[in-house]
Design an enzyme around this catalytic site. Structure first.
Site, short mmCIF file in Angstrom:
data_model
loop_
_atom_site.label_atom_id
_atom_site.label_comp_id
_atom_site.label_asym_id
_atom_site.label_seq_id
_atom_site.Cartn_x
_atom_site.Cartn_y
_atom_site.Cartn_z
N ARG A 19 0.81 -1.23 0.00
CA ARG A 19 0.00 0.00 0.00
C ARG A 19 0.84 1.27 0.00
O ARG A 19 0.32 2.37 -0.18
CB ARG A 19 -0.96 -0.02 1.20
CG ARG A 19 -2.16 -0.93 0.97
CD ARG A 19 -2.98 -1.08 2.22
NE ARG A 19 -2.34 -1.98 3.18
CZ ARG A 19 -2.69 -2.07 4.46
NH1 ARG A 19 -3.64 -1.29 4.94
NH2 ARG A 19 -2.06 -2.91 5.26
N GLN A 79 14.24 -14.22 3.49
CA GLN A 79 13.01 -14.99 3.41
C GLN A 79 12.50 -14.79 1.99
O GLN A 79 11.90 -13.77 1.67
CB GLN A 79 11.98 -14.48 4.43
CG GLN A 79 10.70 -15.29 4.48
CD GLN A 79 9.56 -14.57 5.19
OE1 GLN A 79 9.53 -13.33 5.24
NE2 GLN A 79 8.62 -15.32 5.73
N GLY A 84 4.50 -15.62 5.86
CA GLY A 84 3.91 -15.26 7.14
C GLY A 84 4.95 -14.90 8.19
O GLY A 84 6.12 -15.22 8.06
N GLU A 161 -6.24 -12.67 14.34
CA GLU A 161 -6.18 -11.65 13.28
C GLU A 161 -7.59 -11.19 12.95
O GLU A 161 -8.55 -11.97 13.01
CB GLU A 161 -5.52 -12.25 12.03
CG GLU A 161 -4.06 -12.57 12.21
CD GLU A 161 -3.28 -11.40 12.78
OE1 GLU A 161 -3.16 -10.36 12.09
OE2 GLU A 161 -2.80 -11.50 13.92
N ARG A 339 26.96 25.39 0.74
CA ARG A 339 27.10 24.03 0.22
C ARG A 339 28.21 23.29 0.96
O ARG A 339 28.90 23.87 1.80
CB ARG A 339 27.35 24.11 -1.28
CG ARG A 339 26.11 24.60 -2.05
CD ARG A 339 26.42 24.95 -3.47
NE ARG A 339 27.12 23.89 -4.15
CZ ARG A 339 27.83 24.05 -5.26
NH1 ARG A 339 27.93 25.27 -5.81
NH2 ARG A 339 28.44 23.04 -5.83
N LYS A 357 30.75 27.47 -1.40
CA LYS A 357 31.04 26.03 -1.50
C LYS A 357 32.51 25.78 -1.23
O LYS A 357 33.37 26.49 -1.75
CB LYS A 357 30.68 25.53 -2.90
CG LYS A 357 30.90 24.06 -3.08
CD LYS A 357 31.39 23.68 -4.47
CE LYS A 357 32.85 23.96 -4.65
NZ LYS A 357 33.45 23.34 -5.84
N TYR A 372 29.23 34.58 -5.43
CA TYR A 372 29.54 33.15 -5.39
C TYR A 372 30.97 32.95 -4.93
O TYR A 372 31.91 33.46 -5.56
CB TYR A 372 29.35 32.50 -6.77
CG TYR A 372 29.85 31.06 -6.76
CD1 TYR A 372 29.25 30.12 -5.93
CD2 TYR A 372 30.93 30.67 -7.54
CE1 TYR A 372 29.73 28.82 -5.88
CE2 TYR A 372 31.40 29.36 -7.49
CZ TYR A 372 30.80 28.44 -6.65
OH TYR A 372 31.27 27.16 -6.60
N ASN A 392 36.01 29.48 -10.25
CA ASN A 392 36.83 28.36 -9.79
C ASN A 392 36.98 27.25 -10.82
O ASN A 392 37.77 26.34 -10.64
CB ASN A 392 36.22 27.77 -8.52
CG ASN A 392 34.79 27.32 -8.72
OD1 ASN A 392 34.08 27.83 -9.58
ND2 ASN A 392 34.36 26.36 -7.92
N TYR A 393 36.23 27.33 -11.91
CA TYR A 393 36.13 26.17 -12.79
C TYR A 393 36.52 26.56 -14.20
O TYR A 393 35.97 27.49 -14.79
CB TYR A 393 34.68 25.68 -12.75
CG TYR A 393 34.41 24.38 -13.46
CD1 TYR A 393 35.26 23.29 -13.32
CD2 TYR A 393 33.28 24.23 -14.26
CE1 TYR A 393 34.99 22.09 -13.96
CE2 TYR A 393 33.01 23.04 -14.91
CZ TYR A 393 33.88 21.98 -14.76
OH TYR A 393 33.61 20.79 -15.39
C1 UD1 Z 1 0.82 -8.32 12.24
C2 UD1 Z 1 0.23 -9.24 13.30
C3 UD1 Z 1 -0.95 -8.55 13.95
C4 UD1 Z 1 -0.53 -7.24 14.55
C5 UD1 Z 1 0.15 -6.37 13.49
C6 UD1 Z 1 0.76 -5.15 14.13
C7 UD1 Z 1 0.65 -11.50 12.49
C8 UD1 Z 1 0.06 -12.71 11.89
N1 UD1 Z 1 -0.18 -10.47 12.71
O1 UD1 Z 1 -0.19 -8.14 11.27
O2 UD1 Z 1 -1.50 -9.37 14.96
O3 UD1 Z 1 -1.62 -6.56 15.10
O4 UD1 Z 1 1.20 -7.10 12.84
O5 UD1 Z 1 1.22 -4.29 13.15
O6 UD1 Z 1 1.82 -11.49 12.79
N2 UD1 Z 1 6.79 -9.95 7.42
C9 UD1 Z 1 7.87 -10.70 7.01
N3 UD1 Z 1 7.63 -11.88 6.37
C10 UD1 Z 1 6.39 -12.34 6.14
C11 UD1 Z 1 5.29 -11.55 6.56
C12 UD1 Z 1 5.53 -10.36 7.21
O7 UD1 Z 1 9.02 -10.32 7.21
O8 UD1 Z 1 6.27 -13.41 5.56
C13 UD1 Z 1 7.04 -8.68 8.12
C14 UD1 Z 1 6.49 -7.47 7.42
O9 UD1 Z 1 7.47 -6.90 6.56
C15 UD1 Z 1 6.16 -6.54 8.57
C16 UD1 Z 1 5.86 -7.48 9.71
O10 UD1 Z 1 6.39 -8.73 9.36
O11 UD1 Z 1 7.27 -5.73 8.95
C17 UD1 Z 1 4.34 -7.62 9.95
O12 UD1 Z 1 3.76 -8.10 8.76
P1 UD1 Z 1 2.38 -7.53 8.24
O13 UD1 Z 1 2.04 -8.24 7.02
O14 UD1 Z 1 2.38 -6.07 8.25
O15 UD1 Z 1 1.43 -8.09 9.40
P2 UD1 Z 1 0.05 -7.47 9.82
O16 UD1 Z 1 -1.00 -7.99 8.93
O17 UD1 Z 1 0.17 -6.01 9.98
#
Ligand code: UD1
Ligand code: MG
Length: 510
Positions: A19, A79, A84, A161, A339, A357, A372, A392-393
């Site tokens: 987003r 990752q 997740g 969630e 600068r 500068k 300048y 200067n240049y």
């Molecule tokens: C998550 C929490 C939610 C909490 C919220 C707070 C979970 C399942 N949910 O939701 O309960 O209220 O944060 O902001 O954890 N990320 C990874 N790898 C992944 C997925 C996410 O590194 O595979 C990182 C994202 O870059 C981010 C963070 O984890 O920095 C949270 O991920 P995001 O997708 O924003 O989770 P939310 O849906 O906000």
């Protein structure tokens, strides 16, 4: 003495941040002097973790590059697919040796988190010897966030969630901030049992709490005093809100240490800036990066300082400076541009519509107007006439100009570098200085003036100018106007009249 706890910090930063609609990974967006990720890392710094792991994915190379600059000790772990938050932590822990201690997990997009708050969470967790502790907050609008579901006794039952929640759970306004402390061994065990049986088909880190609780392990909730600290950032509107909130926090802290901010709502100070007491910051001012402002300095209105050091008692008004140094009691602006490596010594002055500068301007020296100054060294107590250019240049290379101390250069000079003007030397107004001017000499480098008497009356007869000229000469015709000594002698006389300074334009440009 109790053993210090071994701590590992895991920052989750693999998400894309869809987003934000940006080619820059979300965690690299800047917010008053640090990236979102940089803020999180600095909040975690006082935990003195044995190691810090940052899970990277989207824009991994960019995030790794940033880490090598701001947190070279942190270990990036890739990752490749974002399956997740639970999956992310599992991958992070696979990359570090197994062992006892605390694992602190922080979402990469909570930049307002204070070190004190994450510190209190971790201390509470360790003192209670809990298996897992989550930072929670009561928020006015919990939309999109995980809810803290408690049992009849008020103990944590699970984190749900929003998209998996029922209507009763959705009504809960106590949310998961995305900041946790875990017992390392019990976290590892639980991560192995996560399912993907949820609306997103992801491994949720939050499910660890339900799993541990069902296994009879102690899980805890640590409630943040100020819910603002737990605000995440999902789009640029939220980013702007976070920026305003952080601005207010930073500004309030400076005012409490003795800095006057005349209009805090239009004053934007990076968290990396330092300001001494009794400095006054006027409205519409941005202090950025490694800027340092000395005591009693006056900054603003309408000033941007980036990586600039301002000495005590100096003033900078309606100006822009990057990588500059302004000495004690020096004065800059209105409308100056400093600068990189513009260095003003004590009580030096850079005035209106002046650009500087890579130059040193000595103590008490002045460059007051429309000038300048590039690649120059100016000694002490010298004055540079208005509308001068340090040339200067040469189109290929840059060269230096050296002006001594107590020199007074005339208005509208060009200093064609490399060139030197010695101590106590003067130069005449309108000079193009291509040769060195020895100490104490007057350098004159311009064509002599010639007056053609009667020219207007003869060549522009009938014009208002010609009539005015005739009136000035008592109605006589052009032919009746005799040449005077003034056309030649006055010009010659400039070196002699320089005691009055008018020939160099110097008086006019003090
Ligand atoms: C998550 C929490 C939610 C909490 C919220 C707070 C979970 C399942 N949910 O939701 O309960 O209220 O944060 O902001 O954890 N990320 C990874 N790898 C992944 C997925 C996410 O590194 O595979 C990182 C994202 O870059 C981010 C963070 O984890 O920095 C949270 O991920 P995001 O997708 O924003 O989770 P939310 O849906 O906000
Ligand atoms: Mg989020």
């Amino acid at each position: 003495m109790p053993q210090p706890h071994l701590r590992t910090v895991v920052v989750l930063a693999a998400g894309e941040g869809k987003r934000m609609k940006s080619t820059l990974p979300k965690v690299l967006h800047p917010l008053l002097g640090r990236t979102l990720l940089g803020h999180v890392l600095s909040a975690a710094a006082p935990l003195a973790a044995t190691r810090t792991v940052v899970v990277v994915g989207h824009g991994a190379d960019q995030v790794r590059g940033h880490l090598s600059e701001v947190a070279p000790d942190a270990t990036p772990v890739l990752q490749a697919e974002q399956l997740g938050t639970g999956h992310a932590v599992r991958i992070a822990l696979e990359a570090v040796p197994d062992g006892p201690g605390t694992v602190v997990v922080i979402n990469g997009d909570v930049p307002l988190l204070r070190p004190e708050t994450v510190g209190a969470l971790v201390t509470a967790h360790e003192e209670a010897a809990a298996a897992a502790t989550v930072l929670a907050a009561e928020v006015p609008d919990p939309t999109g966030l995980g809810r803290i579901v408690r049992d009849a006794d008020g103990r944590l039952e699970q984190i749900v969630e929003e998209r998996d929640a029922d209507a009763t759970q959705r009504a809960i306004r106590e949310i998961n901030a995305g900041i946790y402390a875990f017992d390392a061994a019990r976290l590892r065990a639980a991560l192995g049992k996560l399912s993907t049986d949820n609306d997103q088909g992801e491994e949720y880190l939050t499910d660890v709490f339900g799993l541990l609780r069902s296994a009879g392990e102690p899980v805890a909730v640590h409630v943040a005093v100020d819910h603002v600290e737990t605000l995440g950032c999902n789009d640029r509107v939220e980013l702007a809100t976070l920026r305003r909130l952080l601005r207010d926090r930073v500004n309030e802290a400076w005012m409490r240490t003795g800095v006057s901010l005349l209009d805090p709502a239009t004053t934007w100070i990076d968290v990396t800036v330092a300001i001494d007491r009794d400095a006054v910051v006027d409205q519409n001012t941005q202090l950025r990066g490694a800027t340092v402002v000395g005591s009693g300095a006056l900054i603003g209105p309408d000033v941007t300082l980036v990586d600039t050091i301002v000495g005590p008692g100096a003033s900078v008004v309606r100006s822009h400076a990057v990588g500059a140094e302004v000495g004690a009691g020096a004065s800059v602006g209105p409308y100056a541009y400093l600068r990189p490596a513009a260095q003003l010594a004590e009580k030096a002055k850079v005035g209106t519509f002046v650009e500087v500068k890579n130059s040193q301007i000595g103590a008490g020296s002045k460059v007051p107007h429309l000038t300048y100054v590039g690649d120059a060294t100016i000694g002490e107590q010298s004055n540079i006439g208005a509308a001068s250019v340090f040339v200067n240049y040469d189109g290929v290379n840059k060269h230096r100009t050296v002006i001594g101390s107590h020199a007074r250069t005339g208005a509208d000079n060009m200093f064609v570098a490399p060139v030197e003007v010695g101590d106590g030397a003067y130069t005449a107004a309108g000079s193009v200085i291509v040769d060195d001017v020895p100490a104490g000499a007057m350098g004159v480098a311009r064509a002599r003036q010639r007056n053609i008497e009667g020219w207007v009356v003869k060549r522009r007869a009938g014009t208002a100018a010609a009539e005015a000229a005739q009136r000035a000469h008592g109605g006589e015709g052009a032919s009746g106007v005799a040449a005077t000594a003034s056309d030649s002698e006055a010009m010659h006389g400039q070196a002699e009249t320089v005691g009055g300074a008018s020939a160099t334009g110097d008086t006019a440009t003090e």
